[in-house]
Design a protein around this motif. Structure first.
Motif, PDB file in Angstrom:
ATOM      1  N   LEU A 157       0.817  -1.221   0.000  1.00 22.85           N
ATOM      2  CA  LEU A 157       0.000   0.000   0.000  1.00 22.85           C
ATOM      3  C   LEU A 157       0.849   1.270   0.000  1.00 22.85           C
ATOM      4  O   LEU A 157       0.353   2.345  -0.344  1.00 22.85           O
ATOM      5  CB  LEU A 157      -0.933   0.012   1.218  1.00 22.85           C
ATOM      6  N   THR A 158       2.114   1.162   0.405  1.00 24.69           N
ATOM      7  CA  THR A 158       2.965   2.341   0.496  1.00 24.69           C
ATOM      8  C   THR A 158       3.921   2.491  -0.685  1.00 24.69           C
ATOM      9  O   THR A 158       4.663   3.470  -0.751  1.00 24.69           O
ATOM     10  CB  THR A 158       3.800   2.291   1.796  1.00 24.69           C
ATOM     11  N   VAL A 159       3.916   1.530  -1.587  1.00 21.36           N
ATOM     12  CA  VAL A 159       4.857   1.565  -2.710  1.00 21.36           C
ATOM     13  C   VAL A 159       4.614   2.806  -3.573  1.00 21.36           C
ATOM     14  O   VAL A 159       3.478   3.079  -3.986  1.00 21.36           O
ATOM     15  CB  VAL A 159       4.728   0.283  -3.566  1.00 21.36           C
ATOM     16  N   GLY A 160       5.666   3.571  -3.796  1.00 25.88           N
ATOM     17  CA  GLY A 160       5.584   4.746  -4.657  1.00 25.88           C
ATOM     18  C   GLY A 160       4.988   5.967  -4.007  1.00 25.88           C
ATOM     19  O   GLY A 160       4.776   6.987  -4.670  1.00 25.88           O
ATOM     20  N   LYS A 161       4.697   5.907  -2.718  1.00 29.55           N
ATOM     21  CA  LYS A 161       4.063   7.036  -2.031  1.00 29.55           C
ATOM     22  C   LYS A 161       5.092   7.823  -1.215  1.00 29.55           C
ATOM     23  O   LYS A 161       6.067   7.257  -0.705  1.00 29.55           O
ATOM     24  CB  LYS A 161       2.936   6.547  -1.110  1.00 29.55           C
ATOM     25  N   THR A 162       4.846   9.107  -1.069  1.00 33.39           N
ATOM     26  CA  THR A 162       5.685   9.944  -0.221  1.00 33.39           C
ATOM     27  C   THR A 162       5.303   9.714   1.240  1.00 33.39           C
ATOM     28  O   THR A 162       4.265   9.105   1.545  1.00 33.39           O
ATOM     29  CB  THR A 162       5.495  11.428  -0.551  1.00 33.39           C
ATOM     30  N   GLU A 163       6.128  10.225   2.148  1.00 32.80           N
ATOM     31  CA  GLU A 163       5.840  10.090   3.577  1.00 32.80           C
ATOM     32  C   GLU A 163       4.506  10.732   3.930  1.00 32.80           C
ATOM     33  O   GLU A 163       3.725  10.199   4.724  1.00 32.80           O
ATOM     34  CB  GLU A 163       6.962  10.718   4.401  1.00 32.80           C
ATOM     35  N   LYS A 164       4.213  11.874   3.337  1.00 32.50           N
ATOM     36  CA  LYS A 164       2.950  12.558   3.610  1.00 32.50           C
ATOM     37  C   LYS A 164       1.768  11.741   3.100  1.00 32.50           C
ATOM     38  O   LYS A 164       0.728  11.656   3.765  1.00 32.50           O
ATOM     39  CB  LYS A 164       2.952  13.943   2.957  1.00 32.50           C
ATOM     40  N   GLU A 165       1.914  11.126   1.916  1.00 30.30           N
ATOM     41  CA  GLU A 165       0.827  10.300   1.364  1.00 30.30           C
ATOM     42  C   GLU A 165       0.608   9.055   2.219  1.00 30.30           C
ATOM     43  O   GLU A 165      -0.533   8.615   2.406  1.00 30.30           O
ATOM     44  CB  GLU A 165       1.155   9.911  -0.070  1.00 30.30           C
ATOM     45  N   ILE A 166       1.693   8.485   2.747  1.00 29.32           N
ATOM     46  CA  ILE A 166       1.563   7.314   3.618  1.00 29.32           C
ATOM     47  C   ILE A 166       0.825   7.686   4.898  1.00 29.32           C
ATOM     48  O   ILE A 166      -0.075   6.985   5.351  1.00 29.32           O
ATOM     49  CB  ILE A 166       2.951   6.724   3.940  1.00 29.32           C
TER      50      ILE A 166
END
Length: 512
Positions: free
Chosen positions: A489-498
């Motif tokens: 679910l966190t692949v390719g996401k920024t820290e803020k998006e996570i």
């Protein structure tokens, strides 16, 4: 990609050595943005000094928030259930209404109350607690006062409808409000203390009704009228005082200094709570709640304790009266079960906070209620049946606050949590319509077996069964997250998006 360390949703954050060098301990985040660090006002102090400051801050919050909020809920629960006391001193005869019409008046309250609840937390957030909560209190106090002036069934129905509409925002609003002030492992005991006011109101209501009933004939009004009038006027007075006694969310609370305000927000950030920061409302938060399976299973669990709660609180004087005790005796005998329930509610809140096993607490307590209503169903002796009311109260009241805390612990995001709590509490209260129609006058001769049987079924199927199912599903999901099964679910996401994933993010471990 690398993933943040797994953290329990009740436990807060264990700082790394690098963070300690920066002075970022538990409570060491600032609301600059999702996950961003800010300066620590207590940097350079020893751990003992920081702990002392934190205890002092928590004590300040407790003194300013909890006592007054408990008073508000005591008044709220007293105003919605005092009709049960009024019934024993001539309400039906004065208004010339039947038992069925009385039950219809009870039901209508829950219709307006439940349908309004899902939206109230959004209004609370947008209008500010210091405006919203006092305003609705004054409104329902006026309605309660006018309920003592009604002369027929239509007037009673109108008053109950608007009472439900006005009261709808208080219980979900205050639970949501408190969850925005305290860490997850601090919230349960405070929610329990807050909700214990409902049990206290049962004790207080019985004593108050017995006293006010002696005013029968004063000013040409019956005793039941004076119950509504005097308690309604008290609500208006307390509502007006609340404009000065209810505070806004942590980032705007006027009773805190700038440094203390920063400390409160930082300790919430350390607990991984988005309630520490501002969010603009978006419909995506609403749909995130609607599409979350936990929302609906929690709603089932909550109906399993809330349906029995209203059946018990609205009809306990009637049940005791049916055991052969007279009106005043029945009012007074309703006091001890409520007092016992208040004590156990606070005890369970403390235990659940310490063990972080809210599901197991729900299951254990529900068994007490199941035994109590089994006694009411099967026993013939009034003494044994009265003992059953004690166990019934003990099995119902603690589960209300414990379930609400369980919902809050496992729902992340300011608006998602508010919407979810609105749905859960609203659905639970809608079952008050069922509760209002299960203790019928014609069943008195049979010992109200129909009502007791329905409450028994709610406790077994929805409260005990639902809690067990939720516990097992959450435990399975936690195992999957700890094993990396949700890391995709966190692949390719920024820290803020996570961080914005809320309780969906892989490192959010559910409270069991």
């Amino acid at each position: 990609m690398s993933h943040p360390e797994k953290r329990d949703s009740d436990s807060g954050h264990s700082p790394s050595s690098d963070e300690k060098k920066l002075g970022v301990e538990a409570g060491g985040f600032e609301t600059r943005g999702h996950g961003e660090l800010g300066p620590d006002p207590d940097a350079g102090l020893s751990e003992e000094e920081k702990a002392k400051i934190d205890r002092k801050l928590l004590w300040k919050l407790d003194l300013r928030l909890i006592p007054w909020l408990c008073l508000l809920y005591l008044i709220s629960f007293l105003d919605r259930t005092n009709i049960g006391n009024a019934r024993l001193i001539g309400l039906e005869d004065s208004l010339n209404i039947t038992g069925g019409q009385y039950n219809a008046a009870l039901s209508l309250f829950f219709v307006s109350y439940s349908l309004s609840e899902p939206l109230t937390n959004i209004l609370l957030k947008r209008l500010r607690p210091s405006i919203f909560i006092p305003a609705i209190m004054v409104a329902w106090g006026v309605v309660m006062t006018t309920m003592g002036l009604v002369h027929n069934f239509s007037g009673l129905m109108a008053a109950r409808f608007f009472l439900g509409l006005a009261e709808a925002g208080l219980f979900p609003g205050i639970n949501y409000y408190l969850s925005c002030w305290y860490k997850r492992d601090e919230f349960g005991i405070r929610a329990a203390i807050f909700f214990s006011a409902a049990a206290v109101s049962g004790s207080f209501g019985g004593l108050l009704a017995a006293a006010i009933g002696n005013m029968d004939g004063v000013g040409g009004k019956r005793g039941w009228s004076w119950i509504f009038i005097l308690e309604g006027l008290a609500t208006v007075f307390i509502g007006i005082a609340s404009f000065w006694m209810v505070f806004d969310f942590p980032d705007e609370a006027t009773f805190l200094s700038d440094v203390d305000r920063q400390r409160v927000i930082r300790r919430l950030k350390a607990d991984q709570q988005s309630s520490a920061e501002h969010e603009e409302f978006q419909m995506s938060y609403f749909w995130a709640s609607v599409q979350d399976w936990k929302t609906w299973l929690y709603a089932v669990i909550y109906m399993g304790c809330d349906g029995p709660l209203y059946a018990f609180s609205l009809f306990l004087p009637t049940i005791i009266n049916g055991l052969g005790y007279k009106s005043t005796q029945a009012q007074l005998l309703s006091v001890p079960p409520y007092a016992a329930a208040a004590i156990l509610t606070i005890t369970i809140g403390y235990i659940a906070d310490r063990t972080r096993q809210r599901g197991l607490c729900n299951m254990g307590v529900s068994i007490l209620g199941i035994i109590g209503f089994a006694m009411l169903l099967s026993a013939k002796s009034p003494g044994v049946q009265y003992a059953g009311t004690f166990l019934g109260a003990l099995g119902i009241y603690p589960c209300i606050s414990n379930t609400i805390t369980w919902v809050s612990n496992n729902t992340e995001g300011v608006y998602k949590r508010g919407v979810t709590m609105g749905f859960v509490i609203g659905w639970g209260n809608l079952n008050g319509v069922v509760s209002s129609n299960i203790y019928l006058k014609r069943d008195r001769a049979s010992g109200y077996r129909l009502g007791h049987g329905i409450v028994f079924s709610y406790l077994v199927l929805f409260l005990l069964g639902g809690s067990a199912l939720q516990y097992l599903l959450l435990r399975r999901e936690n195992k999957r997250r700890r094993g990396g099964g949700r890391d995709y679910l966190t692949v390719g996401k920024t820290e803020k998006e996570i961080e914005a994933l809320g309780d969906v993010r892989p490192n959010f471990i559910y409270t069991l």
